[in-house]
Design an enzyme around this catalytic site. Structure first.
Site, PDB file in Angstrom:
ATOM      1  N   ASP A  89      11.900  26.166 -14.735  1.00  0.00           N
ATOM      2  CA  ASP A  89      12.299  25.464 -14.758  1.00  0.00           C
ATOM      3  C   ASP A  89      13.612  25.560 -15.716  1.00  0.00           C
ATOM      4  O   ASP A  89      14.321  26.332 -15.683  1.00  0.00           O
ATOM      5  CB  ASP A  89      11.230  24.801 -16.439  1.00  0.00           C
ATOM      6  CG  ASP A  89      11.686  23.667 -17.680  1.00  0.00           C
ATOM      7  OD1 ASP A  89      12.463  22.775 -16.753  1.00  0.00           O
ATOM      8  OD2 ASP A  89      11.021  23.771 -19.394  1.00  0.00           O
ATOM      9  N   ASN A  94       5.866  14.775 -13.991  1.00  0.00           N
ATOM     10  CA  ASN A  94       6.992  14.277 -13.894  1.00  0.00           C
ATOM     11  C   ASN A  94       7.093  13.206 -12.960  1.00  0.00           C
ATOM     12  O   ASN A  94       8.769  12.449 -13.192  1.00  0.00           O
ATOM     13  CB  ASN A  94       7.759  15.140 -12.402  1.00  0.00           C
ATOM     14  CG  ASN A  94       8.317  16.632 -13.633  1.00  0.00           C
ATOM     15  OD1 ASN A  94       7.563  17.539 -12.243  1.00  0.00           O
ATOM     16  ND2 ASN A  94       8.282  16.611 -13.942  1.00  0.00           N
TER      17      ASN A  94
HETATM   18  C1  IPE Z   1       7.563  21.983 -15.443  1.00  0.00           C
HETATM   19  O1  IPE Z   1       8.623  21.545 -16.176  1.00  0.00           O
HETATM   20  C2  IPE Z   1       7.054  21.232 -14.486  1.00  0.00           C
HETATM   21  C3  IPE Z   1       7.925  21.284 -13.190  1.00  0.00           C
HETATM   22  C4  IPE Z   1       9.041  23.000 -12.772  1.00  0.00           C
HETATM   23  C5  IPE Z   1       7.937  20.757 -11.386  1.00  0.00           C
HETATM   24  P1  IPE Z   1       8.508  20.315 -17.074  1.00  0.00           P
HETATM   25  O2  IPE Z   1       9.874  20.302 -17.207  1.00  0.00           O
HETATM   26  O3  IPE Z   1       8.574  19.149 -16.097  1.00  0.00           O
HETATM   27  O4  IPE Z   1       7.973  20.306 -17.911  1.00  0.00           O
HETATM   28  P2  IPE Z   1       7.933  19.862 -19.447  1.00  0.00           P
HETATM   29  O5  IPE Z   1       8.116  18.682 -19.847  1.00  0.00           O
HETATM   30  O6  IPE Z   1       9.439  20.989 -19.465  1.00  0.00           O
HETATM   31  O7  IPE Z   1       6.769  20.198 -20.174  1.00  0.00           O
HETATM   32  C1  IPE Z   2      12.970  21.968 -13.460  1.00  0.00           C
HETATM   33  O1  IPE Z   2      13.881  21.298 -13.937  1.00  0.00           O
HETATM   34  C2  IPE Z   2      12.240  21.307 -12.265  1.00  0.00           C
HETATM   35  C3  IPE Z   2      11.686  20.227 -12.077  1.00  0.00           C
HETATM   36  C4  IPE Z   2      10.377  19.742 -13.252  1.00  0.00           C
HETATM   37  C5  IPE Z   2      11.532  19.456 -10.923  1.00  0.00           C
HETATM   38  P1  IPE Z   2      13.961  20.748 -14.298  1.00  0.00           P
HETATM   39  O2  IPE Z   2      14.199  18.950 -14.156  1.00  0.00           O
HETATM   40  O3  IPE Z   2      12.637  20.406 -16.192  1.00  0.00           O
HETATM   41  O4  IPE Z   2      15.737  20.832 -16.016  1.00  0.00           O
HETATM   42  P2  IPE Z   2      15.211  20.914 -18.036  1.00  0.00           P
HETATM   43  O5  IPE Z   2      14.312  21.013 -18.075  1.00  0.00           O
HETATM   44  O6  IPE Z   2      15.755  19.374 -18.012  1.00  0.00           O
HETATM   45  O7  IPE Z   2      16.335  22.052 -18.182  1.00  0.00           O
HETATM   46 MG    MG Z   3      11.551  21.355 -17.304  1.00  0.00          MG
END
Ligand code: IPE
Ligand code: IPE
Ligand code: MG
Length: 262
Positions: free
Chosen positions: A36, A84
């Site tokens: 994340d 997502n």
């Molecule tokens: C979790 O990250 C999913 C992945 C790393 C693929 P998210 O960014 O989607 O999770 P939330 O929204 O903070 O719960």
């Molecule tokens: C994790 O990084 C990757 C995926 C969930 C695919 P994020 O895209 O969630 O990055 P933040 O949380 O917005 O910084």
């Molecule tokens: Mg995220």
């Protein structure tokens, strides 16, 4: 492993040896990671989110190489959750294209490094080109015996549990299974992760204290480790810290003493 491109930062880099303060006998068998913070990493630098996702790929390749070099058998990475899909369509498309391109550009190196690729999640809902690349990668690496690398794509823990329930219900309805025979082992066999061990260490980056629907069944007794680092900054030192913390935990599994003390 000089021949690799997927795992080494540059061609001259040597295999990374296990840090001295880690006990090889007590490494986790299975590390799961919620990668994340790619977007925040980019925003902090005034860059578009895709740059963060691309940098995140580098961190994942490096982590895979440490697992290989240090003898950790299974790595599971959360790449795309069932939630997502609710992101802006541009970002969803970017991520799915990135996965497909990576599967093409990295497959030779992954195979050469003896990595066995396995995908978990509802793959049938993915674009057909990506499904084909996934199947090709799985089939090509299925006899490899190095790190087992599970990639969670269109994965949701709740969906996985519901799917397991439906599969069991079908077996009961067809008279092939009695409800009394359903135990934890039987249930676990219906999950995407049926043929591997549960994670013993779950790492989440970017400081969030939640599971975000990841491996809800499988992490029942995993040790949780959260770092404030954004995923693209998760490097060797970060992984080392996570493993030191893991080895300091007293894993009691509901008992009074850890099995190490008995
Ligand atoms: C979790 O990250 C999913 C992945 C790393 C693929 P998210 O960014 O989607 O999770 P939330 O929204 O903070 O719960
Ligand atoms: C994790 O990084 C990757 C995926 C969930 C695919 P994020 O895209 O969630 O990055 P933040 O949380 O917005 O910084
Ligand atoms: Mg995220």
């Amino acid at each position: 492993m000089a021949k690799s491109t997927v795992c080494d930062r540059d061609a001259t880099q040597l295999v990374s040896t296990l840090p001295d303060d880690l006990d090889r006998q007590r490494l986790p068998h299975h590390v799961a990671v919620i990668m994340d913070g790619n977007g925040r990493w980019a925003r902090q630098r005034g860059l578009p989110r895709p740059v963060g996702h691309r940098r995140g790929v580098g961190a994942l390749k490096d982590l895979l190489s440490y697992c290989r070099d240090w003898g950790i058998g299974t790595l599971t990475a959360y790449a795309f959750s069932t939630e997502n899909w609710h992101r802006p369509s541009q970002e969803v498309e970017f991520l799915l294209c990135l996965f497909e391109r990576l599967l093409q550009s990295e497959l030779d190196a992954l195979d050469e490094n003896d990595i066995r690729l396995h995908f978990i999640g509802e793959l049938s809902e993915l674009p057909s080109g990506l499904q084909r690349s996934i199947e090709r990668a799985r089939a090509r690496t299925q006899t490899n015996e190095g790190v087992r690398f599970n990639v969670a794509v269109n994965y949701g823990g709740r969906a996985e549990i519901l799917r397991a329930c439906r599969r069991l219900a079908c077996q009961v309805a067809e008279g092939r299974l009695s409800p009394d025979e359903i135990d934890t082992a039987q249930f676990a066999r219906q999950l995407y992760t049926a043929d591997g061990p549960d994670p013993d260490l779950l790492i989440r980056t970017s400081g969030e204290l939640r599971l975000s629907n990841f491996l809800l069944w499988q992490v029942a007794y995993a040790e949780l480790y959260v770092t404030d680092a954004f995923w693209p900054d998760f490097d060797r030192a970060e992984f080392h810290r996570a493993l030191v913390a893991f080895q300091q935990r007293d894993r009691r599994f509901g008992q009074l003493k850890s099995s190490r003390d008995t």
